[in-house]
Every structure is written in structure tokens, then in C-alpha cells.
Design an enzyme around this catalytic site. Structure first.
Site, PDB file in Angstrom:
ATOM      1  N   HIS A 111       0.823  -1.214   0.000  1.00 51.38           N
ATOM      2  CA  HIS A 111       0.000   0.000   0.000  1.00 51.38           C
ATOM      3  C   HIS A 111       0.856   1.263   0.000  1.00 51.38           C
ATOM      4  O   HIS A 111       2.045   1.231   0.303  1.00 51.38           O
ATOM      5  CB  HIS A 111      -0.910   0.035   1.237  1.00 51.38           C
ATOM      6  CG  HIS A 111      -2.115  -0.848   1.115  1.00 51.38           C
ATOM      7  ND1 HIS A 111      -2.067  -2.198   1.370  1.00 51.38           N
ATOM      8  CD2 HIS A 111      -3.395  -0.571   0.767  1.00 51.38           C
ATOM      9  CE1 HIS A 111      -3.281  -2.721   1.180  1.00 51.38           C
ATOM     10  NE2 HIS A 111      -4.105  -1.760   0.806  1.00 51.38           N
ATOM     11  N   LYS A 126      -1.236   4.855   4.488  1.00 51.68           N
ATOM     12  CA  LYS A 126      -2.319   3.943   4.918  1.00 51.68           C
ATOM     13  C   LYS A 126      -2.433   3.902   6.438  1.00 51.68           C
ATOM     14  O   LYS A 126      -1.445   3.886   7.152  1.00 51.68           O
ATOM     15  CB  LYS A 126      -2.057   2.537   4.354  1.00 51.68           C
ATOM     16  CG  LYS A 126      -3.014   1.524   4.917  1.00 51.68           C
ATOM     17  CD  LYS A 126      -3.266   0.331   4.046  1.00 51.68           C
ATOM     18  CE  LYS A 126      -4.253  -0.626   4.720  1.00 51.68           C
ATOM     19  NZ  LYS A 126      -5.497   0.006   5.169  1.00 51.68           N
TER      20      LYS A 126
HETATM   21  N1  LIG Z   1     -12.956  -1.197   1.906  1.00 50.56           N
HETATM   22  C1  LIG Z   1     -12.282  -0.623   0.919  1.00 50.56           C
HETATM   23  O1  LIG Z   1     -12.417  -1.007  -0.267  1.00 50.56           O
HETATM   24  C2  LIG Z   1     -11.370   0.510   1.226  1.00 50.56           C
HETATM   25  C3  LIG Z   1     -11.169   0.863   2.533  1.00 50.56           C
HETATM   26  N2  LIG Z   1     -10.345   1.904   2.825  1.00 50.56           N
HETATM   27  C4  LIG Z   1     -10.274   2.246   4.258  1.00 50.56           C
HETATM   28  O2  LIG Z   1     -10.998   3.462   4.438  1.00 50.56           O
HETATM   29  C5  LIG Z   1     -10.415   4.192   5.520  1.00 50.56           C
HETATM   30  C6  LIG Z   1     -10.066   5.587   5.022  1.00 50.56           C
HETATM   31  O3  LIG Z   1      -8.994   5.509   4.117  1.00 50.56           O
HETATM   32  P1  LIG Z   1      -8.401   6.814   3.407  1.00 50.56           P
HETATM   33  O4  LIG Z   1      -9.484   7.539   2.685  1.00 50.56           O
HETATM   34  O5  LIG Z   1      -7.204   6.387   2.682  1.00 50.56           O
HETATM   35  O6  LIG Z   1      -7.967   7.669   4.693  1.00 50.56           O
HETATM   36  P2  LIG Z   1      -7.899   9.272   4.812  1.00 50.56           P
HETATM   37  O7  LIG Z   1      -7.084   9.540   6.033  1.00 50.56           O
HETATM   38  O8  LIG Z   1      -7.497   9.874   3.512  1.00 50.56           O
HETATM   39  O9  LIG Z   1      -9.423   9.680   5.080  1.00 50.56           O
HETATM   40  C7  LIG Z   1     -10.112   9.522   6.275  1.00 50.56           C
HETATM   41  C8  LIG Z   1     -10.937  10.787   6.469  1.00 50.56           C
HETATM   42  O10 LIG Z   1     -11.860  10.584   7.536  1.00 50.56           O
HETATM   43  C9  LIG Z   1     -11.902  11.800   8.287  1.00 50.56           C
HETATM   44  N3  LIG Z   1     -12.456  11.514   9.597  1.00 50.56           N
HETATM   45  C10 LIG Z   1     -11.853  11.001  10.688  1.00 50.56           C
HETATM   46  N4  LIG Z   1     -12.730  10.889  11.700  1.00 50.56           N
HETATM   47  C11 LIG Z   1     -13.914  11.314  11.223  1.00 50.56           C
HETATM   48  C12 LIG Z   1     -15.207  11.424  11.797  1.00 50.56           C
HETATM   49  N5  LIG Z   1     -15.435  11.084  13.059  1.00 50.56           N
HETATM   50  N6  LIG Z   1     -16.221  11.901  11.023  1.00 50.56           N
HETATM   51  C13 LIG Z   1     -15.999  12.265   9.740  1.00 50.56           C
HETATM   52  N7  LIG Z   1     -14.785  12.193   9.136  1.00 50.56           N
HETATM   53  C14 LIG Z   1     -13.758  11.709   9.890  1.00 50.56           C
HETATM   54  C15 LIG Z   1     -10.461  12.296   8.295  1.00 50.56           C
HETATM   55  O11 LIG Z   1     -10.373  13.664   8.632  1.00 50.56           O
HETATM   56  C16 LIG Z   1     -10.080  12.018   6.840  1.00 50.56           C
HETATM   57  O12 LIG Z   1     -10.410  13.106   5.992  1.00 50.56           O
HETATM   58  C17 LIG Z   1      -9.221   3.365   5.997  1.00 50.56           C
HETATM   59  O13 LIG Z   1      -9.616   2.544   7.067  1.00 50.56           O
HETATM   60  C18 LIG Z   1      -8.893   2.530   4.775  1.00 50.56           C
HETATM   61  O14 LIG Z   1      -8.202   1.354   5.091  1.00 50.56           O
HETATM   62  C19 LIG Z   1      -9.697   2.617   1.878  1.00 50.56           C
HETATM   63  C20 LIG Z   1      -9.836   2.289   0.554  1.00 50.56           C
HETATM   64  C21 LIG Z   1     -10.682   1.192   0.127  1.00 50.56           C
HETATM   65  O1  LIG Z   2      -6.174   2.133   3.118  1.00 50.75           O
HETATM   66  C1  LIG Z   2      -6.308   1.758   1.934  1.00 50.75           C
HETATM   67  O2  LIG Z   2      -5.854   2.388   0.968  1.00 50.75           O
HETATM   68  C2  LIG Z   2      -7.067   0.525   1.701  1.00 50.75           C
HETATM   69  N1  LIG Z   2      -7.629  -0.076   2.708  1.00 50.75           N
HETATM   70  C3  LIG Z   2      -8.383  -1.280   2.669  1.00 50.75           C
HETATM   71  C4  LIG Z   2      -7.705  -2.396   3.433  1.00 50.75           C
HETATM   72  O3  LIG Z   2      -7.079  -2.135   4.482  1.00 50.75           O
HETATM   73  O4  LIG Z   2      -7.794  -3.556   3.013  1.00 50.75           O
HETATM   74  C5  LIG Z   2      -8.777  -1.672   1.253  1.00 50.75           C
HETATM   75  C6  LIG Z   2      -7.697  -1.406   0.235  1.00 50.75           C
HETATM   76  O5  LIG Z   2      -6.646  -2.276   0.457  1.00 50.75           O
HETATM   77  C7  LIG Z   2      -7.239   0.051   0.303  1.00 50.75           C
END
Ligand SMILES: NC(=O)C1=CN([C@@H]2O[C@H](COP(=O)(O)OP(=O)(O)OC[C@H]3O[C@@H](n4cnc5c(N)ncnc54)[C@H](O)[C@@H]3O)[C@@H](O)[C@H]2O)C=CC1
Ligand SMILES: O=C(O)C1=N[C@H](C(=O)O)C[C@H](O)C1
Length: 250
Positions: A135, A139
Site C-alpha cells: 500500500h 495507509k
Molecule cells: N474497503 C475498501 O475497499 C477501502 C477501505 N479503505 C479504508 O478506508 C479508511 C479511510 O482511508 P483513506 O481515505 O485512505 O484515509 P484518509 O485519512 O485519507 O481519510 C479519512 C478521512 O476521515 C476523516 N475523519 C476522521 N474521523 C472522522 C469522523 N469522526 N467523522 C468524519 N470524518 C472523519 C479524516 O479527517 C479524513 O479526511 C481506511 O480505514 C482505509 O483502510 C480505503 C480504501 C478502500
Molecule cells: O487504506 C487503503 O488504501 C485501503 N484499505 C483497505 C484495506 O485495508 O484492506 C482496502 C484497500 O486495500 C485500500
């Protein structure tokens, strides 16, 4: 037909900002709220939100979901950090709101879901299996939610098939050198500038190896899965874990 009223939590984040655009572009959805850290959750109630897309942080997700479920709002969750304790806590909240649906998807991209499925199918035929997730360096956590889920599914498939423990005569001279142990499956996490989200499942048997690799090259790869989740979760009360439950994978 009336449009689904959708809100995004974590709307300024990497995946959240992409989700905002995807919901806005979906003809059957209306984006009624886009909240970031510090914004009031009551906005969700005031805006008549039906489905919340939760893409924040492992530290925020439980409080957000508790609020959503108590107010009868369905949720599609991509945020990571799920443990048995957290799932039990969420199930307790959902029991008090039996018509509410929550989808938790470790990964919304079709290729990642298929990787998990193929790995599960292949797991019993090989002596050795290891998972490598790669990643971007910003992350939130390691190992990734996807890698953890992949390893759990592999371990369950091997246990069901009665596979012997993996061969490994190595003495670990430095802690961490053999990765993390998820139900007996080694999981290795790489953080590298230039990457987004990638995973390899390495399987090895007598005289051969099989590598199943998936690459998410852009956050757009997660959007069809998020939109599918929003459409399906409204008629799926209780907890659904994994997007595969909403896909016909055979
Ligand atoms: N299931 C999937 O397919 C995917 C999951 N993810 C997961 O999604 C999560 C976010 O990832 P990213 O966008 O890369 O992180 P990021 O750090 O870019 O975004 C997270 C956002 O949430 C905000 N935030 C934190 N607490 C909050 C609250 N209480 N209310 C509203 N906003 C709040 C932060 O200020 C930030 O803007 C991670 O856990 C990541 O692993 C990411 C990509 C794909
Ligand atoms: O944080 C990310 O970027 C992602 N988070 C998810 C995970 O922890 O599996 C999904 C994807 O890998 C992107």
C-alpha cells in the site's frame, strides 16, 4: 422512483472524496450530506439520510456506526480495524434496530473480492500459503483489512480440508521477519510511495507455485462496489460482512 438519500462520512479523505463524486454521479442517488472530522452527526438526521457511507478511520468508525444504527440509518462501511469484539458490539447495536442494515466490506473492488474467493478455493491444494499486501505509505493500518480477511478465509478453508500446518523450519532471528501470523497464515505488509492498494497470495506445492495478484491503481476501483453496497444494504437488515454476499460469484 425516489432517489436514495446518501451521506458520506470521511468526505474529504482519499476514498471518501472519490465516493462523494460517485454518489453525486449516480442517477438513483442523492448526496444529502458530506461530513468530515468535527462535523455534527445530527446533520445526518436533519438531512433525512437513508444510507451512510462510512470511510473514516478505525478510531472513528464505532462511534459513527453507533449513531447511525441508533437512528435507523443503513451503513456501507469501508473503514478498517474490525476485530471480533468490535463486530460483537455492532451486532448488539443492530439487535436493538432490527430493520437496519450494515455492510462491512474489507475491499470494494471486484478484483480484490475475486482474489479472496480464488485464494479460498486454492488454499487446500498447496502446502504453503503467504499473503503480501502492498500500500501507499499514508495507509492507516497494517496489515490491511483485505489481507487479514484473505488470511482468515484461507485458514478456514485449510482447516475445513484438514490440511497440515505449513512447513517452516526457519528460526526467526529478528522479530517480524516472517510477517504477522493471522490464524497461522503469514501476512507481510509493504508501504511504498507510488503504490495504492495491491495484494499477492503466494501458494506453493511440490515443484510449483501459484501467485494470485490484484492491483487497485486508482480509488475509482472501489466505487462500483460502494454503489452496489448502497443499493443492496437497504434491503439487507443486520450485519453483512463482505461484498461477495451481494455478488453472484457461484
Ligand atoms: N474497503 C475498501 O475497499 C477501502 C477501505 N479503505 C479504508 O478506508 C479508511 C479511510 O482511508 P483513506 O481515505 O485512505 O484515509 P484518509 O485519512 O485519507 O481519510 C479519512 C478521512 O476521515 C476523516 N475523519 C476522521 N474521523 C472522522 C469522523 N469522526 N467523522 C468524519 N470524518 C472523519 C479524516 O479527517 C479524513 O479526511 C481506511 O480505514 C482505509 O483502510 C480505503 C480504501 C478502500
Ligand atoms: O487504506 C487503503 O488504501 C485501503 N484499505 C483497505 C484495506 O485495508 O484492506 C482496502 C484497500 O486495500 C485500500
Amino acid at each position: 422512483m425516489s432517489k436514495l438519500r446518501v451521506a458520506v462520512l470521511g468526505a474529504k479523505g482519499r476514498i471518501g472524496s472519490e465516493a462523494v463524486r460517485a454518489v453525486e454521479a449516480a442517477e438513483d442517488m442523492e448526496l444529502v450530506a458530506a461530513l468530515g472530522r468535527g462535523d455534527k452527526l445530527e446533520t445526518l438526521v436533519d438531512s433525512g439520510t437513508q444510507v451512510v457511507v462510512e470511510l473514516t478511520t478505525p478510531a472513528s468508525v464505532m462511534g459513527n456506526l453507533d449513531f447511525c444504527v441508533r437512528h435507523g440509518m443503513h451503513a456501507v462501511v469501508g473503514t478498517t480495524g474490525w476485530t471480533d469484539d468490535r463486530l460483537a458490539q455492532l451486532n448488539t447495536s443492530l439487535a436493538a434496530s432490527p430493520e437496519t442494515g450494515v455492510l462491512i466490506a474489507p475491499n470494494f473492488s471486484i478484483g480484490a473480492v475475486l482474489t479472496m474467493k480464488f485464494a479460498q478455493q486454492a488454499a487446500r491444494y498447496y502446502e504453503s500459503v503467504e499473503v503480501v499486501e502492498l500500500h501507499h505509505p499514508n495507509k492507516a493500518d497494517a496489515p490491511s483489512g483485505t489481507a487479514t480477511r484473505t488470511a482468515q478465509l484461507i485458514a478456514a478453508a485449510r482447516a475445513e480440508a484438514g490440511c497440515a500446518p505449513q512447513p517452516d523450519a526457519t528460526v526467526t532471528a529478528l522479530e517480524g521477519a516472517r510477517g504477522a501470523d493471522v490464524d497461522g497464515i503469514p501476512v507481510h505488509a509493504i508501504r511504498l510511495r507510488g503504490l495504492l492498494a495491491h495484494q499477492e497470495v503466494l501458494l506453493g506445492g511440490e515443484g510449483e507455485t501459484l501467485t494470485i495478484r490484484h492491483d487497485s491503481l486508482h480509488h475509482s476501483s472501489f466505487m462500483p462496489g460502494i454503489l452496489l453496497g448502497v443499493r443492496r444494504v437497504v434491503s439487507a437488515p443486520g450485519l453483512t460482512f463482505g461484498l461477495e454476499n451481494f455478488l453472484d460469484l457461484g
